[in-house]
Design a protein around this motif. Sequence first.
Motif, mmCIF file in Angstrom:
data_model
loop_
_atom_site.group_PDB
_atom_site.id
_atom_site.type_symbol
_atom_site.label_atom_id
_atom_site.label_comp_id
_atom_site.label_asym_id
_atom_site.label_seq_id
_atom_site.Cartn_x
_atom_site.Cartn_y
_atom_site.Cartn_z
ATOM 1 N N GLU A 1 0.292 -1.503 0.247
ATOM 2 C CA GLU A 1 0.049 -0.021 0.226
ATOM 3 C C GLU A 1 0.437 1.629 -0.190
ATOM 4 O OE1 GLU A 1 -3.361 2.344 3.086
ATOM 5 O OE2 GLU A 1 -2.397 0.123 2.838
ATOM 6 N N GLY A 2 0.676 2.405 -1.241
ATOM 7 C CA GLY A 2 1.614 3.468 -0.559
ATOM 8 C C GLY A 2 2.229 3.501 -1.962
ATOM 9 N N LEU A 3 3.264 2.444 -2.519
ATOM 10 C CA LEU A 3 3.525 1.997 -3.059
ATOM 11 C C LEU A 3 3.460 3.131 -4.923
ATOM 12 C CD1 LEU A 3 6.859 1.544 -4.497
ATOM 13 C CD2 LEU A 3 5.277 -1.318 -5.060
ATOM 14 N N ARG A 4 4.148 3.548 -5.095
ATOM 15 C CA ARG A 4 4.464 4.440 -6.409
ATOM 16 C C ARG A 4 5.098 3.768 -7.821
ATOM 17 N NH1 ARG A 4 1.964 10.365 -6.263
ATOM 18 N NH2 ARG A 4 1.517 9.771 -8.233
ATOM 19 N N VAL A 5 6.273 3.770 -7.060
ATOM 20 C CA VAL A 5 7.041 4.303 -8.498
ATOM 21 C C VAL A 5 8.631 3.256 -7.557
ATOM 22 C CG1 VAL A 5 9.041 4.400 -10.806
ATOM 23 C CG2 VAL A 5 6.940 5.600 -10.001
ATOM 24 N N TRP A 6 9.024 1.925 -8.512
ATOM 25 C CA TRP A 6 10.649 1.717 -7.911
ATOM 26 C C TRP A 6 11.539 1.782 -8.807
ATOM 27 C CZ3 TRP A 6 11.798 -2.587 -9.793
ATOM 28 C CH2 TRP A 6 10.892 -3.992 -10.487
ATOM 29 N N GLN A 7 12.776 1.683 -8.748
ATOM 30 C CA GLN A 7 13.584 1.302 -9.986
ATOM 31 C C GLN A 7 14.781 0.562 -8.816
ATOM 32 O OE1 GLN A 7 16.369 4.682 -11.478
ATOM 33 N NE2 GLN A 7 14.990 4.301 -13.432
ATOM 34 N N LEU A 8 15.386 -0.937 -9.320
ATOM 35 C CA LEU A 8 16.351 -1.999 -8.622
ATOM 36 C C LEU A 8 17.010 -0.771 -9.500
ATOM 37 C CD1 LEU A 8 16.197 -4.604 -7.388
ATOM 38 C CD2 LEU A 8 17.878 -3.982 -8.719
ATOM 39 N N GLN A 9 18.917 -0.392 -8.458
ATOM 40 C CA GLN A 9 19.823 -0.437 -9.483
ATOM 41 C C GLN A 9 20.698 -1.684 -8.988
ATOM 42 O OE1 GLN A 9 20.666 2.087 -11.356
ATOM 43 N NE2 GLN A 9 23.118 1.061 -11.632
ATOM 44 N N GLN A 10 21.111 -1.859 -9.175
ATOM 45 C CA GLN A 10 22.669 -3.015 -9.365
ATOM 46 C C GLN A 10 23.926 -2.790 -9.814
ATOM 47 O OE1 GLN A 10 22.474 -7.685 -11.267
ATOM 48 N NE2 GLN A 10 23.414 -7.908 -9.201
ATOM 49 N N ASP A 11 24.676 -2.730 -9.365
ATOM 50 C CA ASP A 11 26.079 -2.080 -10.169
ATOM 51 C C ASP A 11 26.954 -3.035 -9.938
ATOM 52 O OD1 ASP A 11 25.490 0.855 -10.573
ATOM 53 O OD2 ASP A 11 25.920 1.163 -8.400
ATOM 54 N N ARG A 12 26.959 -3.798 -9.249
ATOM 55 C CA ARG A 12 28.150 -4.835 -8.460
ATOM 56 C C ARG A 12 26.768 -6.281 -8.123
ATOM 57 N NH1 ARG A 12 31.120 -1.476 -5.138
ATOM 58 N NH2 ARG A 12 31.036 -3.353 -3.781
ATOM 59 N N PRO A 13 28.178 -7.252 -8.448
ATOM 60 C CA PRO A 13 27.500 -8.415 -8.429
ATOM 61 C C PRO A 13 26.418 -8.741 -6.876
ATOM 62 C CG PRO A 13 29.022 -9.147 -9.880
ATOM 63 C CD PRO A 13 28.757 -7.248 -9.619
ATOM 64 N N GLU A 14 27.392 -8.446 -6.071
ATOM 65 C CA GLU A 14 26.552 -8.514 -4.887
ATOM 66 C C GLU A 14 26.091 -7.291 -4.085
ATOM 67 O OE1 GLU A 14 31.010 -6.747 -4.936
ATOM 68 O OE2 GLU A 14 30.046 -8.125 -6.018
ATOM 69 N N ILE A 15 25.433 -6.187 -4.339
ATOM 70 C CA ILE A 15 25.105 -5.080 -4.151
ATOM 71 C C ILE A 15 24.324 -4.496 -4.655
ATOM 72 C CG2 ILE A 15 25.416 -2.613 -3.036
ATOM 73 C CD1 ILE A 15 28.479 -3.640 -2.192
ATOM 74 N N ALA A 16 23.088 -4.199 -4.471
ATOM 75 C CA ALA A 16 21.758 -3.555 -5.431
ATOM 76 C C ALA A 16 21.109 -2.668 -3.919
ATOM 77 C CB ALA A 16 20.448 -4.584 -5.681
#
Length: 452
Positions: A373-388
């Motif tokens: 509830e309340g989620l409008r927009v999201w964006q995931l960023q993965q710069d390295r295999p072990e971190i997002a």
Amino acid sequence: MSASPSLGSDGWKPFSPGDPRPDPEHEPRTIAAIARAMRDIPYYQKRGDVPPAPGLSLDAVLSRIPLLTKKELRATLPKQWVPAGRDVRAELASGALELVETSGSTGERLRVLWDDGWWPRQESRAMRMHPVIAAAMDGAQGPYREAILTTPACGLGICHVGDLPFDERVDGAHLFLNQRPDPLFWTEEEQVRMLEELGRHTAVGMEADPFYLALLARFARAQGRTIDVRGFVQLTYAFTTRAYLRAIREAYQGPLLQLYGASEVGVLFMEGEDARLHHAPFTTHVELLKARVPTPGAKDVALVVVTSLDRVAMPLVRFVVGDLVQVDRNGPRTCTPVPPIASVEGRLDDAVVRPDGALVTAGAIDRAIGSIEGLRVWQLQQDRPEIASIDVVADGDGARVAAEVQTRVQPLLVGMTLTARPTTAIAIEPSGKFRVSKRSFPLDLSRCFHAS
């Protein structure tokens, strides 16, 4: 009816009927289209391809041909993609060929050649696979008119960026609503204009980027207005999140359907009455190459690879579109042997690659968090295999929504450190598209997907 009067060197001519129907000749038609491309198109000749030997099955023919990527297309357009002896410049000037620029969702834009009349013919045929759309196009709700809401049309001889009057954005039955490269900068005046123009155009159908339509629907609801479309809305151009659907449904209650295609190859799948997306006949053959690696949160994920059937210029053979889908291999084949798909899972370049090699699709992430509830927009960023990291735009308590997003996504990202954080806005891409996920490093197609 054929897409062009042009014939191949062996008399081949594209077959392009106006209405969809089962195609019992789909496999031999595909082999004939491949053979013709190998004979007539300089790119394949320079690559050393030869027409398939008689008697081979379609699977055997395809297994002998390498995949084709956008990188190869960019380096060889346009002269290597028309039959020898044709004057590309003269045909572009006369309108026999059209040069179109793709939106470049995840990378550089790509120029594509279309035969005159090809795009609207194959698109209309695919749309008619759904009976609601077929009835609307045949006048069930009055003269068929359609509104288009996406990045502004801008190409050779046309550009809808700026402040053009209504009449200059109408092309036959189609009205182009948006005039801004970035919808996040729409003014109140512009959004009121677009809502009012839907009524002025008496739009029966609408084709929309789901991100753009969600923005306009939220504005409409806040103004006590609705999305005034009489017949149906079809979502295309980009990945549809559950948050977008919730926003759209606040201002529009009619039929809401998914169409999946690409500028390079045409419409590939159209949603049916069973909520599956079914392969559109006579335009392409589609291979759905199974993932070799685990795909947590998604079943039977496949890479979409396409072969053109009805193109004189720029017939693509085993072209990697760059999208991932969930396949329903036991579902009904309505027009061709290609199985239906349960969902479009997003771009390959949007999939997270875990340290153990597993692929986590944008669709899997959205299924995990879409009901928050309340989620409008999201964006995931993965710069390295072990971190997002995930940026979250929410109504109300952004910190609460971000914490719940992190809790739900973390189980999908085994072996990775994940951080979710609230923000007030997320920028779109230079192309005008919004990406829900970004990965900053490449992956090896041969390692991740079966060859056939």
